[in-house]
Design an enzyme around this catalytic site. Structure first.
Site, short mmCIF file in Angstrom:
data_model
loop_
_atom_site.label_atom_id
_atom_site.label_comp_id
_atom_site.label_asym_id
_atom_site.label_seq_id
_atom_site.Cartn_x
_atom_site.Cartn_y
_atom_site.Cartn_z
N GLN A 1 0.75 -0.98 -0.10
CA GLN A 1 0.08 0.12 -0.04
C GLN A 1 0.89 1.32 -0.17
OE1 GLN A 1 -2.13 1.55 3.52
NE2 GLN A 1 -4.00 0.77 2.61
N TYR B 1 -6.05 10.36 4.63
CA TYR B 1 -4.66 10.91 4.17
C TYR B 1 -4.67 11.53 2.97
CZ TYR B 1 -3.51 7.66 7.83
OH TYR B 1 -3.37 6.80 9.13
N ARG C 1 -7.96 1.82 -1.92
CA ARG C 1 -8.57 1.93 -0.92
C ARG C 1 -9.37 3.11 -0.64
NH1 ARG C 1 -7.18 -0.39 5.38
NH2 ARG C 1 -9.30 -1.59 5.45
N CYS D 1 -9.85 -10.91 17.84
CA CYS D 1 -9.31 -9.65 18.45
C CYS D 1 -10.42 -8.96 19.32
CB CYS D 1 -8.93 -8.51 17.31
SG CYS D 1 -9.25 -6.91 17.68
N CYS E 1 -9.79 -3.91 21.67
CA CYS E 1 -9.50 -3.10 22.70
C CYS E 1 -8.67 -1.82 22.45
CB CYS E 1 -8.49 -3.80 23.58
SG CYS E 1 -6.77 -4.60 23.01
N CYS F 1 -3.42 -1.82 20.08
CA CYS F 1 -2.37 -1.55 18.86
C CYS F 1 -2.31 -0.43 18.64
CB CYS F 1 -2.95 -2.66 17.76
SG CYS F 1 -4.68 -2.52 17.37
N ALA G 1 -3.27 -13.46 33.36
CA ALA G 1 -1.82 -13.85 33.45
C ALA G 1 -1.44 -15.09 33.73
CB ALA G 1 -1.14 -12.86 34.51
N LYS H 1 -19.21 -4.98 26.18
CA LYS H 1 -17.84 -5.42 26.55
C LYS H 1 -17.98 -6.94 26.23
CE LYS H 1 -14.79 -3.58 27.39
NZ LYS H 1 -14.14 -3.01 29.00
#
Length: 655
Positions: free
Chosen positions: A102, A173, A221, A348, A351, A354, A402, A439
């Site tokens: 891209q 963009y 895109r 995913c 959240c 990233c 954890a 959630k």
């Protein structure tokens, strides 16, 4: 299984083994000069190995001087970057996957500090209201020069053996800025009418066709709807009817496919969605474009389930199922789906860790990260799971994220993890995080982690809090303490132990149910705001009090904007700059910090959400009696899901 998703596809002259596309997403992995790094090759190679049909790289620079998004971004601005692209192509082709690069320029959405402290180039001097960078309108000569930069970038991409090129005309963009009347106020041949606003993109497309040939796969895109109505700019931006018109014109120009997205930085949550957005919420966008053109359409819409993606293709909503974050979270998503292992998918959870880390990566020691996959982007560092556990026992105290992640990795390394969990279910703090409205995706992570440890034969002793004697009898090789955290209830505040005072966990666990009450929530961290959301949806009159100057201090802005938009519709009252002084029979006294005056409010119930602190039950005794003791997650330092997962992963990986 999923016959539509795993049928062969065609984009121009490019034939694909399936209809799965990893769409472009920044990863901050390139070398600082702009060349493809070994980390890039490992990252994209893992997704190709995982079965993705088409991988579209992160947006690559066409202007290495004044067109950077960040300091570690792939560049195609010069010939010297071709060898790295060749290596990337070879790696992806090893797995019969296709790779598309891209190409883009950030325009007014770039950051001046990483572009020589120069003002950002744009069609017009319209400052981005998200990044607030100095912006300058391009001269006509600069526009022509930029067209040539895009064309030459595509030529380099082709010469490197890359299967196709995608021109980034979405997400606000530079190209999108020319297309949109919101950002394009020019009065020359590149502004004003639809035809003039299209001219910049048209010249790029025609130039690529001329120099790369009519058979070289060319994708564009588009943000077919900028959704500026969500930020009160509804009369200015591109709407879906405009997106249809642009797509039809691109088809006339012999573009091979349209990659449909939405939003710009001002409407960022419509492009990179927080957790409240449901799977498929914007599938009507690619469906509308597909009905308007006769070339393939790539669709994105928070796609997480292969069954859903297969259904969307069957119903002709789009031709290719695109996602970036899902393949970031689980590089093996495609192969797992093909093999019917849908219960093993690491979905995913939206959240946005990233996005948060990517946007801060140039100013932070923390690189771009996935919130739930510690290996993502670190495939080179964390690929050697040595199977040297030899059945040695590792006791894990706590079945939160954890503890479960540690158990998963330990079991893969052939240790014998045994988890002690004081409640009757696994999940730990995740079993609180999944209770507020919107959630539910947290359950995907719980299901993944519990499914993995079950598959690996990990023993979990529920309703069991181990004693020191129990642990000594077990004689473990190591002990991992992952017992989470407990609410902070400051005893220094008079009346905090009153009958009308509760902590957020009592609400989230369902121990107390409130309806038709006047409720104060003290503290506006995410737990406080989401608890307020839950209470308001249950018919309570809710007020949030925060000592800081603003509600939600320190929270990532996309998540904050999202949840605040929901509680705003529920008439939740907000009181920043209010410091709680005392509570007396439902009367809460605050100091209004900016004025120093005191004010009293009356409530039926007061909920304390002032954070949590590590649970240190038995920690000192265990450390004094055992040699190898590791403290994980909130038991070490209260943090987010990523922090818990990372301590669990690394402790187990490095044991």
């Amino acid at each position: 299984m999923f016959k539509h998703l795993f049928s062969a596809g065609i984009i121009g002259s490019m034939k694909t083994k399936n209809r799965i596309v990893m769409t472009a997403m920044g990863n901050h992995l390139a070398n600082s000069a702009g060349s493809v790094s070994e980390r890039d090759i490992a990252f994209y190679g893992a997704r190709a190995k995982g079965g993705v049909g088409v991988i579209i790289t992160e947006c690559a620079l066409v202007d290495g001087v004044r067109g950077k998004g960040n300091n570690n971004q792939i560049s195609v601005a010069e010939d010297r970057f071709i060898p790295g692209l060749q290596q990337l192509a070879r790696e992806i082709h090893r797995y019969d996957s296709k790779v598309v690069v891209q190409i883009y320029h950030p325009g007014r959405q770039g950051i001046s500090a990483v572009n020589g402290n120069l003002p950002m180039l744009a069609p017009s001097e319209v400052e981005c209201q998200a990044v607030h960078q100095p912006t300058v309108a391009m001269t006509t000569a600069e526009v022509s020069d930029m067209v040539e930069r895009f064309i030459q970038a595509a030529v380099r991409v082709k010469s490197a053996g890359i299967d196709g090129v995608e021109v980034h005309g979405a997400h606000g963009y530079l190209i999108n800025q020319f297309l949109s009347p919101y950002t394009n106020k020019r009065e020359d041949e590149y502004g004003g009418s639809f035809e003039n606003r299209m001219r910049f993109l048209e010249e790029i497309v025609l130039g690529i066709r001329q120099h790369c040939g009519k058979d070289y796969p060319l994708i564009v895109r588009l943000s077919v709807d900028e959704f500026l109505g969500t930020v009160d700019e509804c009369e200015q931006g591109l709407k879906l009817a405009d997106g249809v018109k642009i797509a039809r014109r691109l088809e006339e120009l012999s573009v091979d496919a349209i990659d449909v997205s939405s939003g710009i930085y001002e409407s960022m949550n419509m492009a990179w969605e927080p957790s409240s957005f449901n799977q498929g919420w914007k599938s009507y966008l690619p469906e509308t474009i597909k009905k308007a053109v006769n070339i393939p359409v790539i669709g994105v819409a928070v796609i997480r389930d292969p069954e859903y993606a297969d259904k969307m293709i069957a119903e002709e909503k789009f031709d290719f199922a695109g996602s970036a974050r899902q393949h970031y979270a689980d590089p093996e998503w495609s192969n797992k789906a093909k093999e019917g292992k849908v219960d093993e998918l690491r979905k995913c959870i939206s959240c946005l860790h990233c996005m948060e880390t990517l946007m801060a990566a140039d100013m932070s020691p923390i690189p771009c990260q996935c919130g739930i996959n510690i290996q993502s982007g670190r495939e080179l560092e964390y690929s050697d799971f040595k199977q040297d556990g030899n059945g040695r026992i590792v006791a894990i105290i706590g079945a939160g994220p954890a503890g479960l992640e540690a158990a998963r990795v330990l079991a893969m390394r052939k240790y014998k993890p045994i988890i002690f969990e004081k409640t009757d279910k696994a999940g730990g703090q995740l079993e609180l995080a999944n209770k507020p409205p919107n959630k539910e995706k947290i359950n995907w992570l719980i299901n993944y982690l519990t499914g993995q440890v079950k598959k690996l034969g990990v023993e979990i002793r529920f309703n069991t809090a181990p004693t020191l004697a129990t642990l000594k009898e077990l004689n473990p090789y190591a002990i991992f303490i992952a017992q989470g955290s407990e609410p902070i209830m400051p005893e220094s505040i008079p009346g905090i132990a009153g009958q009308e005072v509760l902590c957020a966990t009592e609400i989230l666990r369902g121990e107390v149910t409130l309806t038709d009450k006047k409720v104060a929530v003290i503290g506006s961290g995410m737990t406080g705001i989401e608890t307020a959301h839950l209470l308001a949806e249950n018919g309570n009159e809710v007020s949030i009090f925060e000592m800081a100057d603003t509600i939600g201090p320190g929270l990532y802005f996309q998540n904050l904007i999202d949840v605040m938009s929901h509680i705003g519709k529920l008439s939740v009252k907000l009181y920043p700059k209010h410091k709680l002084l005392k509570i007396d029979n439902g009367n809460a006294t605050f100091e209004i910090r900016e004025r120093g005056e005191k004010k009293e409010y009356k409530f039926d119930v007061i909920i304390i959400c002032l954070g949590t602190k590590p649970n240190e039950t038995l920690t000192k005794e265990i450390k004094a009696n055992f040699e190898q003791v590791y403290i994980l997650g909130d038991a070490l330092k209260v943090g987010r899901i990523r922090d818990a997962m990372e301590t669990g992963f690394l402790s187990a990986y490095n044991l």
